[in-house]
Design a protein around this motif. Structure first.
Motif, short mmCIF file in Angstrom:
data_model
loop_
_atom_site.label_atom_id
_atom_site.label_comp_id
_atom_site.label_asym_id
_atom_site.label_seq_id
_atom_site.Cartn_x
_atom_site.Cartn_y
_atom_site.Cartn_z
N LEU A 24 12.26 -12.85 -5.27
CA LEU A 24 12.93 -13.79 -4.39
C LEU A 24 13.83 -13.01 -3.44
N LEU A 25 13.68 -13.26 -2.15
CA LEU A 25 14.57 -12.68 -1.14
C LEU A 25 15.51 -13.78 -0.69
N CYS A 26 16.81 -13.57 -0.93
CA CYS A 26 17.83 -14.54 -0.55
C CYS A 26 18.57 -14.02 0.66
N LEU A 27 18.65 -14.84 1.68
CA LEU A 27 19.42 -14.49 2.87
C LEU A 27 20.69 -15.31 2.88
N ASP A 28 21.81 -14.66 2.61
CA ASP A 28 23.11 -15.32 2.65
C ASP A 28 23.53 -15.38 4.11
N LEU A 29 23.45 -16.56 4.69
CA LEU A 29 23.71 -16.74 6.12
C LEU A 29 25.00 -17.49 6.39
N HIS A 30 25.91 -17.49 5.42
CA HIS A 30 27.15 -18.23 5.60
C HIS A 30 27.95 -17.75 6.80
N ASP A 31 27.89 -16.46 7.08
CA ASP A 31 28.67 -15.90 8.18
C ASP A 31 27.86 -15.65 9.44
N HIS A 48 11.16 -26.31 6.57
CA HIS A 48 10.24 -25.21 6.32
C HIS A 48 10.88 -24.05 5.56
N LEU A 49 12.21 -24.02 5.54
CA LEU A 49 12.93 -22.98 4.81
C LEU A 49 13.57 -23.59 3.58
N ARG A 50 13.57 -22.87 2.50
CA ARG A 50 14.26 -23.35 1.30
C ARG A 50 15.73 -23.01 1.43
N VAL A 51 16.59 -24.04 1.45
CA VAL A 51 18.02 -23.85 1.64
C VAL A 51 18.75 -24.25 0.36
N PHE A 52 19.61 -23.35 -0.13
CA PHE A 52 20.35 -23.57 -1.37
C PHE A 52 21.81 -23.21 -1.17
N PRO A 53 22.69 -23.82 -1.97
CA PRO A 53 24.11 -23.47 -1.85
C PRO A 53 24.45 -22.10 -2.45
N THR A 54 23.70 -21.67 -3.49
CA THR A 54 23.99 -20.39 -4.14
C THR A 54 22.71 -19.65 -4.49
N VAL A 55 22.84 -18.37 -4.74
CA VAL A 55 21.71 -17.55 -5.19
C VAL A 55 21.21 -18.07 -6.54
N GLN A 56 22.12 -18.46 -7.41
CA GLN A 56 21.74 -18.96 -8.74
C GLN A 56 20.90 -20.23 -8.61
N ASP A 57 21.28 -21.13 -7.70
CA ASP A 57 20.49 -22.34 -7.49
C ASP A 57 19.10 -22.01 -6.97
N ALA A 58 19.02 -21.06 -6.06
CA ALA A 58 17.72 -20.65 -5.52
C ALA A 58 16.84 -20.05 -6.60
N ALA A 78 17.02 -20.50 -9.85
CA ALA A 78 16.62 -21.54 -10.81
C ALA A 78 15.49 -22.40 -10.24
N ALA A 79 15.58 -22.76 -8.98
CA ALA A 79 14.53 -23.57 -8.35
C ALA A 79 13.21 -22.80 -8.28
N MET A 80 13.26 -21.53 -7.96
CA MET A 80 12.04 -20.72 -7.89
C MET A 80 11.44 -20.56 -9.28
N GLN A 81 12.29 -20.42 -10.28
CA GLN A 81 11.80 -20.30 -11.65
C GLN A 81 11.08 -21.58 -12.07
N ARG A 82 11.65 -22.73 -11.71
CA ARG A 82 10.98 -24.00 -12.02
C ARG A 82 9.63 -24.09 -11.33
N LEU A 83 9.54 -23.62 -10.09
CA LEU A 83 8.27 -23.64 -9.38
C LEU A 83 7.24 -22.74 -10.06
N ASP A 84 7.70 -21.58 -10.55
CA ASP A 84 6.81 -20.64 -11.23
C ASP A 84 6.26 -21.19 -12.54
N HIS A 85 6.99 -22.10 -13.16
CA HIS A 85 6.59 -22.62 -14.47
C HIS A 85 5.98 -24.03 -14.39
#
Length: 147
Positions: A77-84, A126-136, A138-145
């Motif tokens: 998973l590549l997470c882009l923290d774009l808050h700033d 089209h982009l998966r947007v999450f509040p935190t890396v942990q949320d992202a 967890a969501a990707m793990q659910r998709l994998d399973h």
């Protein structure tokens, strides 16, 4: 063009980092007008790139190598923290969409200005947007399973 750019460095397990602030001279060459910084680190199985500054046509050539290097690591998973990230034009959005088609990508905690841009352009669909890396993660793990 990239006066403050010190280049890609390798660290901790081959993770690339673009160090330094990226500034560009104004069209007349008199003053810097753009600021961009990318810091990359691992958080669990995710590779997180924190981008600070403006993501647009003029700064894309400086951020692209760092994000391409991160993508080349083929993280789960590549997470882009774009808050700033305060400004993002069509070129920046296009590159984010391009990356999202190449590998699992999550946009983390976009600031108010970028969140509005994502919504107005329809990119949030089209982009998966999450509040935190942990949320992202967890969501990707659910998709994998999924069955």
């Amino acid at each position: 063009m990239a006066a403050g750019l010190r280049g890609l460095r390798r660290r901790h397990g081959g993770v690339a980092r673009l160090e330094g602030d990226m500034t560009h001279a104004s069209p007349d060459g008199s003053a810097p007008v753009a600021h961009l910084k990318v810091d990359t680190h691992r958080a669990g199985g995710a590779l997180v790139c924190r981008i600070t500054g403006d993501l647009h046509l003029e700064t894309l050539p400086t951020v692209k190598p760092a994000l391409e290097a991160a993508a080349a690591e083929r993280p789960s998973l590549l997470c882009l923290d774009l808050h700033d990230v305060h400004l993002c034009d069509a070129a920046g959005l296009g590159f984010l969409l391009h990356l999202s088609r190449r590998l699992p990508l999550a946009v983390i905690n976009p600031g108010p200005a970028l969140a509005r841009i994502l919504k107005l352009t329809g990119c949030e669909q089209h982009l998966r947007v999450f509040p935190t890396v942990q949320d992202a993660a967890a969501a990707m793990q659910r998709l994998d399973h999924r069955p």
